[in-house]
Design a protein around this motif. Structure first.
Motif, PDB file in Angstrom:
ATOM      1  N   ALA A  75      16.366   0.633  20.196  1.00  0.00           N
ATOM      2  CA  ALA A  75      15.232   0.350  20.000  1.00  0.00           C
ATOM      3  C   ALA A  75      15.510  -0.878  18.881  1.00  0.00           C
ATOM      4  N   HIS A  76      16.684  -0.820  18.062  1.00  0.00           N
ATOM      5  CA  HIS A  76      16.904  -1.815  17.151  1.00  0.00           C
ATOM      6  C   HIS A  76      17.618  -2.810  17.996  1.00  0.00           C
ATOM      7  N   MET A  77      18.438  -3.397  19.165  1.00  0.00           N
ATOM      8  CA  MET A  77      19.056  -3.814  19.304  1.00  0.00           C
ATOM      9  C   MET A  77      17.089  -5.188  20.484  1.00  0.00           C
ATOM     10  N   ARG A  78      16.145  -3.842  20.649  1.00  0.00           N
ATOM     11  CA  ARG A  78      15.240  -4.595  21.828  1.00  0.00           C
ATOM     12  C   ARG A  78      13.625  -5.662  20.404  1.00  0.00           C
ATOM     13  N   VAL A  79      14.177  -4.776  19.311  1.00  0.00           N
ATOM     14  CA  VAL A  79      13.208  -5.618  18.321  1.00  0.00           C
ATOM     15  C   VAL A  79      13.583  -6.727  17.534  1.00  0.00           C
ATOM     16  N   LEU A  80      15.427  -7.115  17.564  1.00  0.00           N
ATOM     17  CA  LEU A  80      16.208  -7.961  17.451  1.00  0.00           C
ATOM     18  C   LEU A  80      16.039  -9.168  18.309  1.00  0.00           C
ATOM     19  N   ALA A  81      15.275  -8.937  19.556  1.00  0.00           N
ATOM     20  CA  ALA A  81      15.762  -9.386  21.384  1.00  0.00           C
ATOM     21  C   ALA A  81      14.312  -9.844  20.957  1.00  0.00           C
ATOM     22  N   ALA A  82      13.012  -8.919  20.886  1.00  0.00           N
ATOM     23  CA  ALA A  82      11.864  -9.222  20.660  1.00  0.00           C
ATOM     24  C   ALA A  82      11.738 -11.038  19.658  1.00  0.00           C
ATOM     25  N   ASP A  86      10.949  -3.699   9.439  1.00  0.00           N
ATOM     26  CA  ASP A  86      11.158  -2.959  11.228  1.00  0.00           C
ATOM     27  C   ASP A  86      12.270  -2.833  11.800  1.00  0.00           C
ATOM     28  N   LEU A  87      13.602  -3.416  10.279  1.00  0.00           N
ATOM     29  CA  LEU A  87      15.428  -3.024  10.980  1.00  0.00           C
ATOM     30  C   LEU A  87      15.325  -2.149  10.186  1.00  0.00           C
ATOM     31  N   PRO A  88      15.900  -1.053  10.363  1.00  0.00           N
ATOM     32  CA  PRO A  88      16.235  -0.030   8.737  1.00  0.00           C
ATOM     33  C   PRO A  88      18.088  -1.002   7.900  1.00  0.00           C
ATOM     34  N   TYR A  89      18.579  -1.739   9.078  1.00  0.00           N
ATOM     35  CA  TYR A  89      19.729  -2.593   8.347  1.00  0.00           C
ATOM     36  C   TYR A  89      19.802  -3.673   8.729  1.00  0.00           C
ATOM     37  N   PRO A  90      20.985  -4.678   8.706  1.00  0.00           N
ATOM     38  CA  PRO A  90      21.122  -5.193   9.208  1.00  0.00           C
ATOM     39  C   PRO A  90      21.670  -4.938  10.860  1.00  0.00           C
ATOM     40  N   PRO A  91      21.497  -5.654  11.752  1.00  0.00           N
ATOM     41  CA  PRO A  91      22.659  -5.543  13.024  1.00  0.00           C
ATOM     42  C   PRO A  91      24.409  -5.545  12.408  1.00  0.00           C
ATOM     43  N   SER A  92      25.353  -4.661  14.087  1.00  0.00           N
ATOM     44  CA  SER A  92      26.373  -4.565  13.552  1.00  0.00           C
ATOM     45  C   SER A  92      26.812  -6.029  14.489  1.00  0.00           C
ATOM     46  N   PHE A  93      27.790  -6.512  14.198  1.00  0.00           N
ATOM     47  CA  PHE A  93      28.640  -7.068  15.120  1.00  0.00           C
ATOM     48  C   PHE A  93      28.670  -7.181  16.245  1.00  0.00           C
ATOM     49  N   PHE A  94      28.778  -6.871  16.808  1.00  0.00           N
ATOM     50  CA  PHE A  94      28.169  -7.427  18.999  1.00  0.00           C
ATOM     51  C   PHE A  94      26.704  -7.056  18.877  1.00  0.00           C
TER      52      PHE A  94
END
Length: 494
Positions: free
Chosen positions: A32-39, A123-131
């Motif tokens: 879900a976090h990756m989808r929020v970032l991609a959107a 909208d995200l609880p914490y910054p995205p990861s390295f990958f």
């Protein structure tokens, strides 16, 4: 912002699999976090067709071979892989060319800014990861967000190697044309499960309802888990076994292989090359791959099966591009497949370095027990009397004791086998927070009563190996992608 600043900022994010600490708990994977970032970035992953490849071993080789085939057929082809050997740019390529530094920097900070706004907005609880960040950069680059072209030029197709597992991997937000499962074995049990069946179910998360799966028969528990997933999803399952050469005379043959070593000259590889003929759609197809090792025949077979399926597609429509579709699949001939296989570049996999003097150096990224068994099978094809030295290190979350039992006896100078009397084992630390301690490496060798030595760093280990190995001998460096990457860099400087 500069490329150096982008890379420094990226590494400051920390690796997903780094050991947990009181201040930095182990990250939980959540698509879900990756989808929020991609959107927030405009869903770039929906603007190009893609293929997902998951598995324990072989997925990178399969991805590189398939991407090379599509490039040979004239398609602008993206390739996303992990981890890298020397530079992070290796992970994101188009037509065999790594993402340029300026594009990487610009897209990295575009992703970072979007992520910062998402965190600030809650909208995200914490910054995205390295990958996750690297995956987003790759998606943007493949969608045409590059500075090296006057106008946007997205890829015709992207081949995406899953990083870890499948179900919750950041790459798994695409809608793949095909899903490929390579060989599955025990690895990353802390994240994926303690049995082959559990791990397979995680990797089968890349499959889609009514989709297409390409795989090969493998461990019975993996076969059963794949079969159960296929039945539940009502998908087409394609067995690539028919593209593995048979053992009958005239069907398959081994010939002396050649690789370009560090000296820039072609030299005979100590391992038989994968050079054989198969039949595809009623026509002969000559396989001549630069990737050595009998195991690569399985990866090549998966790539061939995928190419055959792509050219038989009845068409598809890109969900985010109104009215745009491919009605006839991909025009890939047998000649394109032959050329793509022949031109595949995938370093660090039984890769031979030659020097103007001294022993040769063979690199292989065998980083788990399954990879160690594959390397052992390759070593069995070497001349028995040839002296050899093992340079080894690994990560502490791997099964060191099992890898030691598989590989170390092949370099036991104290054994009763006189052919091994000139062999050596040299351990070295690697620059990674997950690295096994030198004391643990030495303890694994001593538990088997096999002599071994430790070096203070990799450069010293390589120098020591070159000093103790006769000029007609062979140095084999393995145990970790990180070790092989650093030795690739060092070997290039010799």
């Amino acid at each position: 912002m500069s490329y150096t600043a982008a890379v420094d900022h990226l590494y400051a994010l920390g690796q997903e699999l780094a050991p947990a600490t009181p201040s930095t708990p182990r990250r939980k994977f959540d698509l879900a976090h990756m989808r929020v970032l991609a959107a927030a970035l405009g869903d770039p992953q929906m603007t190009f067709p893609s293929i997902l490849i998951a598995g324990t071993n072989g997925k990178g080789s399969t991805a590189a071979t398939l991407a090379s085939i599509l490039t040979a057929a004239g398609y602008r082809t993206g390739l996303y892989t992990s981890p890298h050997l020397i530079r992070v740019n290796e992970r994101i390529q188009i037509d065999g060319h790594q993402i340029p530094d300026e594009d990487f920097a610009r897209l990295y900070f575009q992703v970072d800014e979007a992520a910062r706004h998402l965190v600030e907005a809650g909208d995200l609880p914490y910054p995205p990861s390295f990958f996750e960040v690297l995956t987003a950069v790759g998606f943007l680059y493949f969608a045409g967000e590059n500075a090296t072209h006057a106008e946007k030029t997205r890829v015709d197709i992207a081949i995406l190697e899953v990083g870890l597992g499948g179900r919750l991997d950041a790459t798994n937000i695409v809608e793949p044309l095909l899903s490929i499962l390579t060989d599955i074995a025990l690895d990353h049990q802390d994240y994926l499960g303690n049995t082959i069946a559990e791990i397979t179910r995680e990797k089968a998360g890349i499959l889609r309802p009514n989709g297409t799966l390409i795989t090969l028969p493998q461990h019975p528990d993996a076969n059963q888990a794949i079969g159960e997933a296929a039945a539940t999803l009502n998908l087409r399952a394609i067995n690539a076994a028919s593209y593995i050469p048979g053992q009958t005379p005239g069907v398959s043959r081994s010939v002396p292989g050649h690789q370009v070593g560090a000296s820039g000259k072609q030299a005979a590889t100590p391992l038989p090359a994968n050079h054989y003929s198969i039949t595809l759609d009623g026509e002969a197809l000559e396989v001549n791959s630069p990737l050595s090792g009998h195991h690569q025949q399985r990866n090549i077979a998966l790539a061939i099966a995928a190419a055959a399926e792509l050219r038989h597609l009845e068409g598809y429509k890109l969900g985010q591009i109104a009215g745009e579709s491919n009605q006839i699949g991909y025009k890939i001939t047998n000649a394109h497949i032959e050329a793509g296989i022949r031109n595949t570049h995938w370093p660090g996999r039984l890769e031979l370095f030659t020097f103007s003097d001294g022993p040769q150096l063979l690199l292989d990224v065998a980083h788990n027990p399954a990879g160690a068994w594959t390397l052992r099978a390759a070593i069995a094809q070497l001349p028995e009397a040839q002296p050899r030295t093992l340079v080894f290190s690994c990560l502490r979350d791997k099964d060191l004791n099992e890898m030691a039992q598989i590989l170390f006896p092949l370099f036991d100078a104290s054994s009763t086998d006189s052919k091994r009397s000139k062999d050596h084992i040299v351990f070295a630390p690697i620059d990674n927070p997950r690295a096994a301690h030198i004391d643990d490496l030495l303890a694994a060798a001593h538990a088997l009563d096999i002599p071994a030595h430790a070096a203070p760093h990799l450069a010293a280990a390589l120098a020591q190996a070159r000093a103790v190995t006769p000029s007609n001998g062979l140095i084999i460096a393995t145990g970790s992608v990180y070790l092989v990457g650093e030795i690739c860099r060092l070997a290039g400087e010799l």
